[in-house]
Motif scaffolding. Structure first.
Motif, PDB file in Angstrom:
ATOM      1  N   PHE A  30      -4.463   2.957  -1.627  1.00  0.00           N
ATOM      2  CA  PHE A  30      -5.192   2.872  -0.357  1.00  0.00           C
ATOM      3  C   PHE A  30      -6.246   3.987  -0.276  1.00  0.00           C
ATOM      4  CE2 PHE A  30      -1.001   0.992   0.727  1.00  0.00           C
ATOM      5  CZ  PHE A  30      -1.455  -0.300   0.965  1.00  0.00           C
ATOM      6  N   TYR A  31      -6.829   4.316  -1.416  1.00  0.00           N
ATOM      7  CA  TYR A  31      -7.871   5.338  -1.471  1.00  0.00           C
ATOM      8  C   TYR A  31      -9.199   4.636  -1.722  1.00  0.00           C
ATOM      9  CZ  TYR A  31     -10.416   9.532  -2.784  1.00  0.00           C
ATOM     10  OH  TYR A  31     -11.332  10.555  -2.832  1.00  0.00           O
ATOM     11  N   PRO A  32     -10.126   4.672  -0.763  1.00  0.00           N
ATOM     12  CA  PRO A  32     -11.359   3.887  -0.865  1.00  0.00           C
ATOM     13  C   PRO A  32     -12.196   4.143  -2.124  1.00  0.00           C
ATOM     14  CG  PRO A  32     -11.115   4.771   1.346  1.00  0.00           C
ATOM     15  CD  PRO A  32     -10.029   5.393   0.502  1.00  0.00           C
ATOM     16  N   ARG A  33     -12.124   5.337  -2.704  1.00  0.00           N
ATOM     17  CA  ARG A  33     -12.922   5.627  -3.902  1.00  0.00           C
ATOM     18  C   ARG A  33     -12.315   5.037  -5.173  1.00  0.00           C
ATOM     19  NH1 ARG A  33     -13.936  11.833  -4.331  1.00  0.00           N
ATOM     20  NH2 ARG A  33     -14.492  11.151  -6.409  1.00  0.00           N
ATOM     21  N   ALA A  34     -11.077   4.574  -5.107  1.00  0.00           N
ATOM     22  CA  ALA A  34     -10.406   4.054  -6.301  1.00  0.00           C
ATOM     23  C   ALA A  34     -10.886   2.640  -6.619  1.00  0.00           C
ATOM     24  CB  ALA A  34      -8.902   4.062  -6.100  1.00  0.00           C
ATOM     25  N   ALA A  35     -11.024   2.357  -7.891  1.00  0.00           N
ATOM     26  CA  ALA A  35     -11.456   1.032  -8.336  1.00  0.00           C
ATOM     27  C   ALA A  35     -10.456  -0.052  -7.946  1.00  0.00           C
ATOM     28  CB  ALA A  35     -11.663   1.038  -9.850  1.00  0.00           C
ATOM     29  N   THR A  36      -9.197   0.315  -7.764  1.00  0.00           N
ATOM     30  CA  THR A  36      -8.155  -0.671  -7.464  1.00  0.00           C
ATOM     31  C   THR A  36      -7.642  -0.551  -6.030  1.00  0.00           C
ATOM     32  OG1 THR A  36      -6.543   0.828  -8.452  1.00  0.00           O
ATOM     33  CG2 THR A  36      -7.411  -0.933  -9.855  1.00  0.00           C
ATOM     34  N   CYS A  37      -8.495  -0.070  -5.130  1.00  0.00           N
ATOM     35  CA  CYS A  37      -8.120   0.033  -3.718  1.00  0.00           C
ATOM     36  C   CYS A  37      -7.835  -1.361  -3.165  1.00  0.00           C
ATOM     37  CB  CYS A  37      -9.245   0.694  -2.927  1.00  0.00           C
ATOM     38  SG  CYS A  37      -8.838   0.968  -1.188  1.00  0.00           S
ATOM     39  N   ILE A  38      -6.824  -1.458  -2.326  1.00  0.00           N
ATOM     40  CA  ILE A  38      -6.393  -2.726  -1.747  1.00  0.00           C
ATOM     41  C   ILE A  38      -6.278  -2.551  -0.238  1.00  0.00           C
ATOM     42  CG2 ILE A  38      -3.959  -2.144  -2.112  1.00  0.00           C
ATOM     43  CD1 ILE A  38      -3.431  -5.082  -2.794  1.00  0.00           C
TER      44      ILE A  38
END
Length: 160
Positions: A30-38
């Motif tokens: 749940f981290y907006p900068r992560a490529a795999t944010c959901i």
């Protein structure tokens, strides 16, 4: 006893595969900068169909307590993994949830800090990134982005 958490779940098929392979927990970023944010809604759909023995874990970075608590309730999380600069006091603000505290391990990191947190588990983040490179930008990319397992296996072997 060793528990296994497979992270970066973005769809039900992958989460069920992780469970079938024996994962004790699956993680949702749940981290907006992560490529795999959901989104919480996407994660909740997956969690509804997980086997009951698999623990859903939300991964957060320096988010407000209210947001983490809200996502946990909406998704049905049973644990949160905190990857930012959260204090020991912050980590104690989630009654009923298991806490995994991640620490960015670098030069000068003091393992004695772990005792202050009284977390249910710890994640010594960036050990892999540190083993692969001394470049801070590359370490940050390894922390936030999907891993590149082919990056430099020789350098990893030589440092372990």
């Amino acid at each position: 006893m060793v528990s296994v958490k497979i992270c970066r779940m973005t769809n039900l098929e992958d989460a069920l595969w992780a469970a079938a392979c024996g994962a004790d927990a699956v993680g949702f970023i749940f981290y907006p900068r992560a490529a795999t944010c959901i989104t919480p809604d996407q994660a909740a759909e997956i969690v509804r169909d997980l086997p009951p023995f698999v623990t859903p874990v939300g991964v957060f970075v320096d988010e407000p307590v209210d947001l983490v608590s809200d996502f946990a309730a909406r998704v049905g999380l049973r644990a949160v993994q905190l990857h930012g600069d959260e204090s020991p006091e912050y980590c104690r603000r989630f009654p009923g949830l298991r806490i995994i505290k991640a620490f960015r391990v670098g030069e000068g990191f003091d393992l004695k800090r772990l005792a202050d947190y009284r977390a249910d588990a710890v994640n010594l983040a960036q050990l892999m990134a540190l083993a692969i490179t001394d470049d801070h930008a590359a370490q940050e990319a390894a922390f936030y982005d999907a891993p590149n397992w082919q990056r430099n296996p020789t350098a990893l072997r030589d440092r372990l």
